[in-house]
Design a protein around this motif. Structure first.
Motif, PDB file in Angstrom:
ATOM      1  N   VAL A 110       0.849  -1.196   0.000  1.00  0.00           N
ATOM      2  CA  VAL A 110       0.000   0.000   0.000  1.00  0.00           C
ATOM      3  C   VAL A 110       0.878   1.236   0.000  1.00  0.00           C
ATOM      4  CG1 VAL A 110      -1.923  -1.121   1.190  1.00  0.00           C
ATOM      5  CG2 VAL A 110      -0.161   0.030   2.533  1.00  0.00           C
ATOM      6  N   LYS A 111       0.347   2.292  -0.623  1.00  0.00           N
ATOM      7  CA  LYS A 111       1.036   3.580  -0.640  1.00  0.00           C
ATOM      8  C   LYS A 111       0.224   4.546   0.208  1.00  0.00           C
ATOM      9  CE  LYS A 111       3.315   4.926  -4.166  1.00  0.00           C
ATOM     10  NZ  LYS A 111       3.720   5.471  -5.482  1.00  0.00           N
ATOM     11  N   ILE A 112       0.855   5.088   1.227  1.00  0.00           N
ATOM     12  CA  ILE A 112       0.170   5.991   2.163  1.00  0.00           C
ATOM     13  C   ILE A 112       0.303   7.422   1.663  1.00  0.00           C
ATOM     14  CG2 ILE A 112       0.151   6.890   4.515  1.00  0.00           C
ATOM     15  CD1 ILE A 112       1.035   4.173   5.474  1.00  0.00           C
ATOM     16  N   ASP A 113      -0.835   8.097   1.587  1.00  0.00           N
ATOM     17  CA  ASP A 113      -0.866   9.462   1.075  1.00  0.00           C
ATOM     18  C   ASP A 113      -0.031  10.386   1.948  1.00  0.00           C
ATOM     19  OD1 ASP A 113      -2.274  12.327   0.850  1.00  0.00           O
ATOM     20  OD2 ASP A 113      -2.666  11.188  -0.979  1.00  0.00           O
ATOM     21  N   GLY A 114       0.672  11.312   1.295  1.00  0.00           N
ATOM     22  CA  GLY A 114       1.569  12.207   2.020  1.00  0.00           C
ATOM     23  C   GLY A 114       0.879  13.210   2.924  1.00  0.00           C
ATOM     24  N   LEU A 115      -0.446  13.314   2.835  1.00  0.00           N
ATOM     25  CA  LEU A 115      -1.129  14.274   3.715  1.00  0.00           C
ATOM     26  C   LEU A 115      -0.925  13.924   5.183  1.00  0.00           C
ATOM     27  CD1 LEU A 115      -4.082  13.094   5.003  1.00  0.00           C
ATOM     28  CD2 LEU A 115      -4.635  13.079   2.573  1.00  0.00           C
ATOM     29  N   PHE A 116      -0.660  12.642   5.475  1.00  0.00           N
ATOM     30  CA  PHE A 116      -0.431  12.248   6.861  1.00  0.00           C
ATOM     31  C   PHE A 116       0.913  12.736   7.380  1.00  0.00           C
ATOM     32  CE2 PHE A 116      -3.467   9.004   5.364  1.00  0.00           C
ATOM     33  CZ  PHE A 116      -4.437   9.142   6.333  1.00  0.00           C
ATOM     34  N   LEU A 117       1.819  13.095   6.464  1.00  0.00           N
ATOM     35  CA  LEU A 117       3.157  13.526   6.899  1.00  0.00           C
ATOM     36  C   LEU A 117       3.209  15.002   7.277  1.00  0.00           C
ATOM     37  CD1 LEU A 117       5.562  11.770   4.365  1.00  0.00           C
ATOM     38  CD2 LEU A 117       5.299  11.257   6.786  1.00  0.00           C
ATOM     39  N   ASP A 118       2.179  15.763   6.909  1.00  0.00           N
ATOM     40  CA  ASP A 118       2.240  17.215   7.110  1.00  0.00           C
ATOM     41  C   ASP A 118       2.476  17.603   8.557  1.00  0.00           C
ATOM     42  OD1 ASP A 118       1.846  17.527   4.451  1.00  0.00           O
ATOM     43  OD2 ASP A 118      -0.297  17.946   4.590  1.00  0.00           O
ATOM     44  N   GLY A 119       1.917  16.844   9.497  1.00  0.00           N
ATOM     45  CA  GLY A 119       2.046  17.220  10.907  1.00  0.00           C
ATOM     46  C   GLY A 119       3.175  16.528  11.644  1.00  0.00           C
ATOM     47  N   VAL A 120       3.964  15.710  10.948  1.00  0.00           N
ATOM     48  CA  VAL A 120       5.072  15.012  11.615  1.00  0.00           C
ATOM     49  C   VAL A 120       6.097  16.027  12.106  1.00  0.00           C
ATOM     50  CG1 VAL A 120       7.015  13.458  11.257  1.00  0.00           C
ATOM     51  CG2 VAL A 120       4.766  12.854  10.369  1.00  0.00           C
ATOM     52  N   THR A 176      11.116  16.357   4.143  1.00  0.00           N
ATOM     53  CA  THR A 176      12.081  16.876   5.118  1.00  0.00           C
ATOM     54  C   THR A 176      12.821  15.742   5.818  1.00  0.00           C
ATOM     55  OG1 THR A 176      10.515  16.870   6.961  1.00  0.00           O
ATOM     56  CG2 THR A 176      10.518  18.821   5.530  1.00  0.00           C
ATOM     57  N   PRO A 177      14.006  16.032   6.347  1.00  0.00           N
ATOM     58  CA  PRO A 177      14.736  15.021   7.133  1.00  0.00           C
ATOM     59  C   PRO A 177      13.945  14.569   8.355  1.00  0.00           C
ATOM     60  CG  PRO A 177      16.183  16.833   6.518  1.00  0.00           C
ATOM     61  CD  PRO A 177      14.807  17.260   6.156  1.00  0.00           C
ATOM     62  N   VAL A 178      13.139  15.454   8.944  1.00  0.00           N
ATOM     63  CA  VAL A 178      12.341  15.084  10.114  1.00  0.00           C
ATOM     64  C   VAL A 178      11.345  13.986   9.735  1.00  0.00           C
ATOM     65  CG1 VAL A 178      10.648  15.918  11.786  1.00  0.00           C
ATOM     66  CG2 VAL A 178      12.603  17.346  11.186  1.00  0.00           C
ATOM     67  N   GLN A 179      10.704  14.153   8.582  1.00  0.00           N
ATOM     68  CA  GLN A 179       9.753  13.134   8.125  1.00  0.00           C
ATOM     69  C   GLN A 179      10.463  11.820   7.835  1.00  0.00           C
ATOM     70  OE1 GLN A 179       8.097  15.190   4.773  1.00  0.00           O
ATOM     71  NE2 GLN A 179       6.590  16.336   5.996  1.00  0.00           N
ATOM     72  N   LEU A 180      11.625  11.908   7.195  1.00  0.00           N
ATOM     73  CA  LEU A 180      12.387  10.688   6.893  1.00  0.00           C
ATOM     74  C   LEU A 180      12.812   9.979   8.172  1.00  0.00           C
ATOM     75  CD1 LEU A 180      13.773   8.824   4.877  1.00  0.00           C
ATOM     76  CD2 LEU A 180      15.744  10.371   4.916  1.00  0.00           C
ATOM     77  N   SER A 181      13.247  10.735   9.172  1.00  0.00           N
ATOM     78  CA  SER A 181      13.659  10.140  10.440  1.00  0.00           C
ATOM     79  C   SER A 181      12.489   9.414  11.097  1.00  0.00           C
ATOM     80  CB  SER A 181      14.194  11.235  11.372  1.00  0.00           C
ATOM     81  OG  SER A 181      14.519  10.702  12.642  1.00  0.00           O
ATOM     82  N   GLY A 219       9.277  11.178  -2.759  1.00  0.00           N
ATOM     83  CA  GLY A 219       8.900  12.561  -2.511  1.00  0.00           C
ATOM     84  C   GLY A 219       9.993  13.499  -2.939  1.00  0.00           C
ATOM     85  N   TYR A 220       9.782  14.763  -2.748  1.00  0.00           N
ATOM     86  CA  TYR A 220      10.753  15.756  -3.195  1.00  0.00           C
ATOM     87  C   TYR A 220      12.045  15.715  -2.389  1.00  0.00           C
ATOM     88  CZ  TYR A 220       7.465  17.989  -6.389  1.00  0.00           C
ATOM     89  OH  TYR A 220       6.624  18.255  -7.419  1.00  0.00           O
ATOM     90  N   TYR A 221      12.007  15.111  -1.235  1.00  0.00           N
ATOM     91  CA  TYR A 221      13.256  14.956  -0.478  1.00  0.00           C
ATOM     92  C   TYR A 221      14.231  14.095  -1.277  1.00  0.00           C
ATOM     93  CZ  TYR A 221      16.563  13.731   3.183  1.00  0.00           C
ATOM     94  OH  TYR A 221      17.718  13.548   3.909  1.00  0.00           O
ATOM     95  N   PHE A 222      13.717  13.112  -1.998  1.00  0.00           N
ATOM     96  CA  PHE A 222      14.558  12.226  -2.784  1.00  0.00           C
ATOM     97  C   PHE A 222      14.696  12.694  -4.230  1.00  0.00           C
ATOM     98  CE2 PHE A 222      12.524   9.624   0.494  1.00  0.00           C
ATOM     99  CZ  PHE A 222      13.641   9.143   1.165  1.00  0.00           C
ATOM    100  N   GLY A 223      13.628  13.225  -4.792  1.00  0.00           N
ATOM    101  CA  GLY A 223      13.709  13.668  -6.179  1.00  0.00           C
ATOM    102  C   GLY A 223      12.350  13.971  -6.761  1.00  0.00           C
TER     103      GLY A 223
END
Length: 550
Positions: A442-452, A483-488, A500-504
């Motif tokens: 499954v691919k999780i939508d990035g909207l969940f990452l906005d508040g990380v 962002t690095p915070v999201q990746l961490s 995502g744009y963090y990677f390319g």
């Protein structure tokens, strides 16, 4: 396969516009009917008020005359209560100065002292007073040698002297008859208990009206009743129907004009889209997907991009939705698959790298397209790559389709094609889909990452989504990592892969070698947010000229 809406859509659109037109015209004419009723009542009320004011003014003048007569008699009575011919003549002259007074008499109690009407005796005064006592103020003319009946009005005073005035009925008949008979029916004046009608009749009760009527009251027991003629309501209808319907037709013309303009733009956009699909102007872009935590390239997601001659990009959300609505999605998908195969040498992806293509599940029912997918997957497999079909969850509609969709998914797996659920969690029915269908990941939508890193509540929601995927033993790819915070966070949660744009950013095949690989290493040099990047490269509100596709 989505059905083209060209003919059926136009028929439905015109039916809707026709229904809207009928509704508007009906509403306008209902409003016209109510307006006519309201206008009739307002006009009748205005006329009744005007007449009542005029009658009140006449009665007030009669009262002023009675006060003057009473004052004169008071002055005379201080010397004598006898009435000679000279004083009677003065009373007659005072009455003659007012066209609405026929004569006046001075009484002491009920006894006649003096009168301006020759030949009036006590017996006649007694008859008049009797009429007043029973509420009938109408006095026939003949007993007083008058040429027409009169209305009796008694003005009592504290000193015991009373003034009895006789007002000519003809004056009030003339007043009531001044109204236009084409607009007004019966007009009735009530003074005390006497009802005078515009047809020059006097009665002791209110007549029945055949049409709408209204009334207005005034001091002195005065009331005016005005009835509408049979033609008044239709006069308002005739006077207003042209104006109202011209306004309505003008409004409908504007609605039709705007509708035609918008639909013309829509048709022009569809023609431009059809031409772009046929000419391969919509090309595949590739966004890298990386395994975590080592950030090795795991594959790419294929994204459709439409660049205009001026360098701007059409929003994918718009042209893909338009392609689905107009039956072009299968042609677009075939075009992209053909171009992807041609791009494989330029991409030079590592062995077993996944190549994911988005597709609505309805398109899988197209046998021609399904055969193209099989061929596309076979070519990828010959290059050592893993084909993936990403199905967006909003594509699933009814429970009745479960067996059919599972059958299609089974045919794909038999050919070595993986199936992913895209935008997991973005729609309300995600868990139901996991229960009904089997996915490889499954691919999780990035909207969940906005508040990380910003909101613990948001992280708790994402934690719950990841827990569900883990308990179902599903691999997870998280989109729109910036962002690095999201990746961490994703590394702590042991997420399988991310993009995502963090990677390319998504790029064309020609830029893949020089840009995409470098993005994973040099991500810190990019200082634009995802929103800023999209705003820079995407045009959402394009207006296409009405040029037909060749």
């Amino acid at each position: 396969m989505p059905v083209s809406r060209s003919r059926s859509y136009e028929v439905k659109r015109w039916l809707v516009l026709a229904l809207a037109s009928v509704t508007v015209l009906a509403a306008v004419n209902v409003g016209l009917y109510q307006f006519a009723q309201y206008s009739v009542k307002q006009e009748l009320a205005g006329v009744a008020t005007t007449l009542s004011q005029r009658v009140t003014s006449v009665l007030a003048e009669s009262g002023v005359l009675a006060d003057d007569v009473h004052k004169r008699w008071q002055n005379r009575a201080s010397q004598t209560e006898s009435c000679d011919s000279g004083f009677a003549d003065q009373l007659g002259k005072q009455a003659d100065l007012r066209p609405y007074v026929k004569g006046v008499s001075i009484l002491k109690g009920q006894a006649l002292l003096c009168t301006s009407l020759p030949g009036t005796a006590q017996a006649q005064i007694d008859g008049m007073l009797t009429r007043l006592m029973i509420g009938n103020g109408l006095q026939p003319g003949s007993p007083l040698n008058l040429d027409s009946p009169g209305l009796l009005t008694l003005y009592p005073y504290a000193d015991g002297y009373n003034v009895l005035s006789i007002l000519p009925v003809e004056y009030f008949f003339d007043l009531l008859s001044t109204l236009d008979p084409k607009r007004y029916g019966l007009v009735v004046l009530r003074i005390n208990g006497t009802y005078l009608r515009s047809d020059r009749r006097a009665e002791t009760h209110l007549p029945k009206f055949g049409n709408d009527w209204t009334s207005a009251s005034a001091p002195g027991s005065v009331q005016i009743y005005v009835e509408a003629s049979d033609d008044l309501w239709w006069r308002y209808i005739r006077d207003s129907v042209v104006t109202w319907n011209v306004i309505a037709i003008g409004a409908l013309w504007l609605v039709f004009g705007f509708s035609r303009r918008f639909t013309s733009q829509d048709r022009a956009f569809t023609r431009a889209l059809r031409k772009a699909v046929a000419s391969n102007a919509i090309v595949p872009y590739y966004q890298p997907v990386f395994d975590l935590p080592d950030q090795t390239l795991a594959g790419v997601e294929i994204l459709a991009r439409w660049q205009l001659p001026d360098g701007r990009f059409v929003s994918p959300e718009r042209f893909i939705a338009q392609a689905e609505a107009n039956g072009l999605i299968a042609d677009l998908t075939r075009s992209l698959m053909t171009q992807v195969i041609a791009d494989l040498p330029l991409l030079d992806l590592p062995p077993a790298a996944r190549m994911a293509l988005n597709l609505p599940h309805e398109s899988l029912g197209d046998d021609v397209l399904f055969a193209c997918i099989e061929n596309w997957a076979k070519v990828l497999q010959q290059h050592g790559l893993q084909p993936v079909i990403e199905v967006t969850e909003r594509g699933f509609v009814a429970m009745s389709q479960t067996e059919k969709v599972n059958t299609l998914f089974g045919r794909l797996r038999e050919r070595g094609i993986q199936i992913a659920l895209d935008d997991f969690g973005a729609e309300y029915s995600s868990l139901g889909y996991l229960h009904r269908f089997r996915f490889d990941y499954v691919k999780i939508d990035g909207l969940f990452l906005d508040g990380v890193g910003k909101s613990r509540e948001v992280e708790s929601v994402l934690d719950a989504v990841l827990d569900v995927a883990a308990k179902l033993d599903l691999k997870v790819v998280v989109e729109k990592v910036e962002t690095p915070v999201q990746l961490s966070y994703l590394n702590r949660r042991k997420v399988n892969a991310a993009q995502g744009y963090y990677f390319g950013r998504p790029v064309a095949a020609g830029a893949w070698q020089s840009y995409a690989r470098r993005c994973a290493v040099c991500r810190h040099d990019c200082r634009l947010s995802m929103t800023e990047c999209e705003q820079r490269f995407t045009v959402n509100g394009l207006v296409f000229s009405s040029v037909r596709a060749d």
